[in-house]
Design an enzyme around this catalytic site. Structure first.
Site, PDB file in Angstrom:
ATOM      1  N   HIS A 129       0.817  -1.210   0.000  1.00 42.37           N
ATOM      2  CA  HIS A 129       0.000   0.000   0.000  1.00 42.37           C
ATOM      3  C   HIS A 129       0.855   1.267   0.000  1.00 42.37           C
ATOM      4  O   HIS A 129       1.905   1.344   0.618  1.00 42.37           O
ATOM      5  CB  HIS A 129      -0.920   0.011   1.223  1.00 42.37           C
ATOM      6  CG  HIS A 129      -0.186  -0.016   2.530  1.00 42.37           C
ATOM      7  ND1 HIS A 129       0.241   1.129   3.181  1.00 42.37           N
ATOM      8  CD2 HIS A 129       0.210  -1.044   3.314  1.00 42.37           C
ATOM      9  CE1 HIS A 129       0.850   0.809   4.307  1.00 42.37           C
ATOM     10  NE2 HIS A 129       0.847  -0.518   4.413  1.00 42.37           N
ATOM     11  N   ASP A 130       0.378   2.239  -0.767  1.00 42.38           N
ATOM     12  CA  ASP A 130       0.969   3.581  -0.812  1.00 42.38           C
ATOM     13  C   ASP A 130       2.374   3.616  -1.390  1.00 42.38           C
ATOM     14  O   ASP A 130       3.104   4.598  -1.201  1.00 42.38           O
ATOM     15  CB  ASP A 130       0.975   4.215   0.592  1.00 42.38           C
ATOM     16  CG  ASP A 130      -0.413   4.253   1.213  1.00 42.38           C
ATOM     17  OD1 ASP A 130      -1.281   4.949   0.669  1.00 42.38           O
ATOM     18  OD2 ASP A 130      -0.636   3.554   2.228  1.00 42.38           O
ATOM     19  N   GLY A 147       5.143  -0.960   2.827  1.00 46.62           N
ATOM     20  CA  GLY A 147       4.280   0.187   2.587  1.00 46.62           C
ATOM     21  C   GLY A 147       5.045   1.491   2.450  1.00 46.62           C
ATOM     22  O   GLY A 147       6.096   1.685   3.059  1.00 46.62           O
TER      23      GLY A 147
END
Length: 279
Positions: A129-130, A147
């Site tokens: 994520h991200d 992340g």
């Protein structure tokens, strides 16, 4: 389900599930047992070979290829995630090989995971994520990005390597296989090791991408001044590098990378003048 403004035939295998609302570009092929969610957009001339899942708020560019058991868009592996409407954006000419996973963003990271153009994600690679992956990057088999990782253009992440969350990987950097990367890696840097150390510059990659001999000499000299010179703080050595090489276009990304977040740890040579020698 399809983009009616385009006329090239779209092939969808009878066993595939393409939910109402999904947009599939002209000339694309959705193979057996694939699942495409209702908010997915896939560009023209793309291929999901078989057993591929693309879901969530996911937008993918042209000529995308995904191989069996790749999963793009399922919720992130973050205990802070609360179902926020985050997304994934993937550029053109990206290949996701078998068992690749890409997770969408989170509220704590800007709500977006992005991958640029001409990126190859080899078997088992994971983009958490991200993360933001630039153009012309390569993640070799089972490479893992934690992340919030940022990977700049032309970087290579070696097989079975792991990049810690929030780490930055500079342009043209090379992460050796089976490396654990806990700190930022400078542009052009080569790092390796169970707990990775800076092992010089990615001169081979620079040659392949057409850097001149003069540019490579300048980058090598700046590297040595920044990491191998005796005395002075990092800020003082960086100032010296900028004074001498600040007008050299090839060196500028190295200077800007270090200056951008000067309070962050950098991956460094293990032994000054030894493993870190840029020659």
């Amino acid at each position: 389900m399809t983009d009616e403004t385009m006329t090239e035939a779209i092939q969808i295998h009878p066993s595939a599930v393409v939910e109402e609302g999904a947009r599939i570009g002209a000339g694309s092929r959705i193979g057996p047992f694939c699942v495409v969610g209702p908010r997915v957009e896939i560009g023209p001339h793309s291929v999901l070979h078989s057993h591929v899942v693309v879901t969530g708020n996911t937008r993918i560019g042209a000529r995308f290829q995904a191989f069996p058991f790749a999963v793009i868009g399922h919720q992130p592996q973050d205990l802070k995630y609360r179902g926020e409407d985050s997304r994934i954006e993937i550029g053109d000419d990206v290949v996701a090989r078998e068992h690749v996973t890409v997770n969408p963003g989170t509220e704590g990271g800007g709500m977006l995971t992005s991958i640029g153009n001409n990126v190859l994600l080899m078997v088992g690679a994971h983009v958490a994520h991200d993360c933001h992956v630039g153009n012309h990057c390569l993640l070799v088999n089972n490479a893992t990005l934690g992340g919030h990782v940022r990977v700049e253009d032309h970087a290579i992440i070696g097989g079975l390597s792991a990049v810690h969350q929030w780490v930055r990987i500079g342009a043209h950097a090379m992460i050796g296989g089976m490396s654990g990367v806990e700190a930022d890696v400078i542009p052009y840097g080569t790092v390796t090791g169970e707990r990775a150390h800076l092992a010089g510059l990615n001169i081979v990659g620079m040659k392949r991408r057409g850097f001149s001999r003069e540019d490579m000499h300048a980058v090598r000299a700046a590297y040595r001044r920044l990491f191998l010179a005796d005395g002075g703080t990092q800020a003082e050595r960086l100032a010296a590098v900028e004074a001498e090489f600040g007008e050299v276009e090839a060196v500028r990304p190295l200077i800007d990378f270090v200056k951008a977040e000067a309070d962050r740890a950098l991956t460094r040579p293990r032994v000054k003048g030894g493993a870190g020698d840029a020659s």
